[in-house]
Design a protein around this motif. Structure first.
Motif, PDB file in Angstrom:
ATOM      1  N   SER A   7       0.943  -1.191  -0.014  1.00 31.87           N
ATOM      2  CA  SER A   7      -0.047  -0.071   0.063  1.00 31.87           C
ATOM      3  C   SER A   7       0.777   1.289  -0.041  1.00 31.87           C
ATOM      4  N   SER A  32       4.694  -0.033  -1.926  1.00 32.40           N
ATOM      5  CA  SER A  32       3.755  -0.137  -3.159  1.00 32.40           C
ATOM      6  C   SER A  32       3.772  -1.354  -3.707  1.00 32.40           C
ATOM      7  N   GLN A 288      -7.110   1.020  -5.629  1.00 38.20           N
ATOM      8  CA  GLN A 288      -6.169   2.224  -4.787  1.00 38.20           C
ATOM      9  C   GLN A 288      -7.231   3.185  -4.022  1.00 38.20           C
ATOM     10  N   ASP A 291     -10.114   2.550  -1.323  1.00 36.73           N
ATOM     11  CA  ASP A 291      -9.556   2.195  -0.232  1.00 36.73           C
ATOM     12  C   ASP A 291     -10.007   0.522   0.008  1.00 36.73           C
ATOM     13  N   SER A 316      -5.525   2.736   1.007  1.00 39.24           N
ATOM     14  CA  SER A 316      -4.653   2.930  -0.127  1.00 39.24           C
ATOM     15  C   SER A 316      -3.930   1.569  -0.977  1.00 39.24           C
ATOM     16  N   PRO A 317      -4.609   0.679  -0.839  1.00 39.54           N
ATOM     17  CA  PRO A 317      -3.954  -0.723  -1.259  1.00 39.54           C
ATOM     18  C   PRO A 317      -3.351  -0.602  -2.869  1.00 39.54           C
TER      19      PRO A 317
END
Length: 324
Positions: A7, A32, A288, A291, A316-317
């Protein structure tokens, strides 16, 4: 086996196959993108920052080293034998790191800088290395590395030596110029499929990396911009799945002898699908901007996913990694 979520929320999260927390999260800077060692015991992550670095952790969170990439915004990793490679997006470069006997980061053995530009002044005024992929040869000391550079409209070919040095072989253009290649997948028959972010297309390349065909990445015309992100081949190589940020969908193509045949496009159930992974007969999607992580069940007869349902709320994956 655990499911890991990378994330932009400074954590790597652990879940079981039912998306219930299975271990405390690992705190890391903007992790990320994730990759795992061959035995799944070590996790590698980028820190997608201006001063980027790569870090290694055991599954229990024990740190195994962190080293600067030498390039800004590392966004993708590949593991090749005793090395980890990083694509540095804003840096327009590729880094190579040697691993120690325990899978930790030992040293940076190479940093290769791309140069040049392409035709889109907003997105292609400089190189942007977006993905690094390794095709292992029969000799593990002699692997081919392909770096997808969105800023150059190129796939740059390297040979990774046993000392961790990238020797440039050639570069092949993804046409038409302005396509903005982002990610590729290698088919067992030698063909190459490429997601073109800037033209919302998927290109089919032959063994020599010559473009054979280009298809829209969506079946439903987008109302605004659409940027394909991740590509995934089914285990048997008969289906290609493409995530679309904008339409917020997954498009399924049948892989045929002649190229790609579109089958369906379905909603992910979230917003801005950056990455997805195959998980026990379903696609798990990191959305993203909403969420959420959603699950799209695959029809066992056709391989086409059903519309997604939310199985996890997560800040925020950006990445789903299923350890097997």
């Amino acid at each position: 086996m655990p499911v890991l979520i990378g994330s932009y929320a400074d954590q790597i999260s652990f879940f079981d196959d039912d998306f219930k927390p299975s271990a405390p999260p690992i705190r890391a800077s903007s992790p990320s993108y994730l990759a795992a060692s061959a035995d799944g015991g070590v996790i590698y992550t980028v820190a997608e920052l201006d001063e980027g670095h790569v870090a290694a952790f055991r599954l229990d969170g024990t740190p195994l080293g962190s080293l600067p990439t030498g390039g800004a915004s590392p966004c993708h990793l590949a593991v090749a034998g005793g090395f980890v490679l990083s694509a540095n997006y804003q840096g327009g470069s590729v880094s190579v790191f040697a691993l120690d006997a325990g899978g930790g980061l030992a040293s940076r053995t190479d940093l290769v800088q791309h140069t040049g530009s392409s035709v889109n002044p907003d997105r292609q005024s400089a190189p942007h290395a977006h993905q690094v992929t390794v095709r292992d040869s029969r000799d593990p000391r002699d692997s081919m590395v392909y770096v997808v550079d969105l800023g150059l409209d190129e796939i740059v070919h390297y040979r990774l030596t046993s000392s961790g040095v990238l020797e440039r072989q050639r570069a092949t253009s993804v046409t038409p110029l302005g396509s903005g290649p982002r990610h590729l997948v290698l088919h067992p028959d030698g063909r190459v499929f490429v997601a073109n972010e800037l033209t919302s297309t998927v290109a089919v390349l032959d063994r020599g990396f010559e473009v054979l065909d280009v298809q829209p990445s969506v079946l439903v015309p987008p109302a605004g911009d659409n940027f394909p992100s991740e590509l995934l081949l089914s285990a048997d190589g008969t289906r290609l799945y493409v995530a679309n940020r904008g339409n917020d969908t997954i498009t399924t193509f049948a892989v045929t002898a002649g190229g790609l045949s579109p089958l369906d496009e379905v909603s992910t159930g979230g917003t801005w699908p950056r990455h997805f992974a195959l998980l026990d007969g379903a696609l798990a999607v990191a959305n993203q901007h909403s969420d959420t992580v959603t699950l799209l069940e695959l029809d066992p007869a056709t391989g086409v996913p059903q519309p997604g349902r939310t199985v996890l709320e997560h800040p925020s994956p950006s990445m789903v990694l299923h350890l097997r």
